[in-house]
Design a protein around this motif. Structure first.
Motif, short mmCIF file in Angstrom:
data_model
loop_
_atom_site.label_atom_id
_atom_site.label_comp_id
_atom_site.label_asym_id
_atom_site.label_seq_id
_atom_site.Cartn_x
_atom_site.Cartn_y
_atom_site.Cartn_z
N LYS A 298 -5.31 0.60 -24.89
CA LYS A 298 -6.45 -0.29 -24.74
C LYS A 298 -5.97 -1.61 -24.15
O LYS A 298 -5.03 -2.21 -24.62
CB LYS A 298 -7.10 -0.53 -26.10
CG LYS A 298 -8.42 -1.26 -26.00
CD LYS A 298 -9.10 -1.28 -27.33
CE LYS A 298 -9.52 0.13 -27.65
NZ LYS A 298 -10.44 0.28 -28.75
N ILE A 299 -6.63 -2.05 -23.11
CA ILE A 299 -6.29 -3.30 -22.44
C ILE A 299 -7.05 -4.46 -23.07
O ILE A 299 -6.50 -5.53 -23.28
CB ILE A 299 -6.61 -3.21 -20.93
CG1 ILE A 299 -5.74 -2.15 -20.28
CG2 ILE A 299 -6.42 -4.56 -20.25
CD1 ILE A 299 -6.12 -1.84 -18.85
N TYR A 300 -8.31 -4.24 -23.40
CA TYR A 300 -9.14 -5.33 -23.91
C TYR A 300 -10.32 -4.74 -24.65
O TYR A 300 -10.84 -3.69 -24.28
CB TYR A 300 -9.65 -6.19 -22.75
CG TYR A 300 -10.59 -7.29 -23.16
CD1 TYR A 300 -10.11 -8.43 -23.79
CD2 TYR A 300 -11.95 -7.18 -22.95
CE1 TYR A 300 -10.97 -9.44 -24.19
CE2 TYR A 300 -12.82 -8.18 -23.35
CZ TYR A 300 -12.32 -9.30 -23.96
OH TYR A 300 -13.17 -10.29 -24.36
N GLU A 301 -10.76 -5.41 -25.70
CA GLU A 301 -11.97 -5.02 -26.42
C GLU A 301 -12.64 -6.26 -26.97
O GLU A 301 -11.97 -7.17 -27.47
CB GLU A 301 -11.63 -4.08 -27.57
CG GLU A 301 -12.85 -3.64 -28.36
CD GLU A 301 -12.50 -2.67 -29.46
OE1 GLU A 301 -11.86 -3.13 -30.44
OE2 GLU A 301 -12.85 -1.49 -29.35
N GLU A 302 -13.95 -6.30 -26.86
CA GLU A 302 -14.73 -7.39 -27.43
C GLU A 302 -15.99 -6.81 -28.05
O GLU A 302 -16.64 -5.96 -27.44
CB GLU A 302 -15.13 -8.39 -26.34
CG GLU A 302 -15.98 -9.53 -26.85
CD GLU A 302 -16.40 -10.49 -25.75
OE1 GLU A 302 -17.33 -11.26 -26.01
OE2 GLU A 302 -15.84 -10.46 -24.67
N TYR B 165 -11.95 -10.63 -17.50
CA TYR B 165 -12.35 -10.34 -18.86
C TYR B 165 -11.56 -11.22 -19.82
O TYR B 165 -10.51 -11.73 -19.48
CB TYR B 165 -12.16 -8.85 -19.21
CG TYR B 165 -10.74 -8.37 -19.02
CD1 TYR B 165 -9.79 -8.50 -20.02
CD2 TYR B 165 -10.35 -7.78 -17.83
CE1 TYR B 165 -8.49 -8.06 -19.84
CE2 TYR B 165 -9.06 -7.33 -17.63
CZ TYR B 165 -8.14 -7.47 -18.64
OH TYR B 165 -6.85 -7.03 -18.46
N GLY B 166 -12.12 -11.41 -21.03
CA GLY B 166 -11.45 -12.17 -22.07
C GLY B 166 -11.87 -13.61 -22.09
O GLY B 166 -12.73 -14.05 -21.33
N THR C 207 -6.40 -15.00 -23.85
CA THR C 207 -6.33 -13.57 -23.60
C THR C 207 -7.28 -13.17 -22.49
O THR C 207 -8.32 -12.56 -22.73
CB THR C 207 -6.66 -12.75 -24.87
OG1 THR C 207 -7.95 -13.15 -25.33
CG2 THR C 207 -5.63 -12.97 -25.96
N THR C 208 -6.95 -13.56 -21.27
CA THR C 208 -7.78 -13.21 -20.12
C THR C 208 -7.01 -12.31 -19.18
O THR C 208 -5.78 -12.26 -19.21
CB THR C 208 -8.25 -14.46 -19.35
OG1 THR C 208 -7.11 -15.15 -18.86
CG2 THR C 208 -9.08 -15.38 -20.22
N TRP D 168 -12.63 2.12 -17.50
CA TRP D 168 -13.34 0.99 -18.07
C TRP D 168 -14.56 1.55 -18.76
O TRP D 168 -15.28 2.36 -18.20
CB TRP D 168 -13.74 0.04 -16.95
CG TRP D 168 -14.45 -1.19 -17.39
CD1 TRP D 168 -13.92 -2.21 -18.12
CD2 TRP D 168 -15.80 -1.54 -17.12
NE1 TRP D 168 -14.86 -3.19 -18.31
CE2 TRP D 168 -16.02 -2.80 -17.70
CE3 TRP D 168 -16.81 -0.94 -16.44
CZ2 TRP D 168 -17.24 -3.45 -17.62
CZ3 TRP D 168 -18.03 -1.59 -16.36
CH2 TRP D 168 -18.23 -2.83 -16.94
#
Length: 96
Positions: free
Chosen positions: A5-9, A37-38, A42-43, A89
């Motif tokens: 996982k690269i990013y989660e929000e 993103y981010g 953490t962008t 994505w």
């Protein structure tokens, strides 16, 4: 193939906020072929190729009456050494 996982929000949005966020992503993608993103420290940036594969799935759960919308875009990650490895994505409702 390994996935990480690269990013989660996750957060609650009203319809107007969701529409605004999707418009911002679409405008970024249209203008420069990438999205940012981010927030804070953490962008990151995700660059999209000219061609990719996409899927939209809508499901409804009968037992709790939740509707779920999932959009998947799949494309070869240009930074990857393995051309068969796809970056993915995904937008997913964590509450469904």
């Amino acid at each position: 193939m390994t996935h990480h996982k690269i990013y989660e929000e996750q957060r609650a949005l009203d319809r107007s906020e969701l529409a605004d966020q999707l418009r911002e992503l679409a405008d970024e993608l249209d203008a420069r072929g990438a999205i940012t993103y981010g927030s804070g420290g953490t962008t990151g940036t995700l660059v999209f190729p000219d061609k990719l594969r996409g899927e939209v799935e809508i499901t409804r759960s009968g037992h709790d009456n939740h509707t779920k919308l999932v959009a998947r875009l799949r494309f070869t990650d240009s930074d990857s050494a393995d051309d068969d490895d796809d970056a993915e994505w995904e937008i997913d409702d964590p509450h469904a």
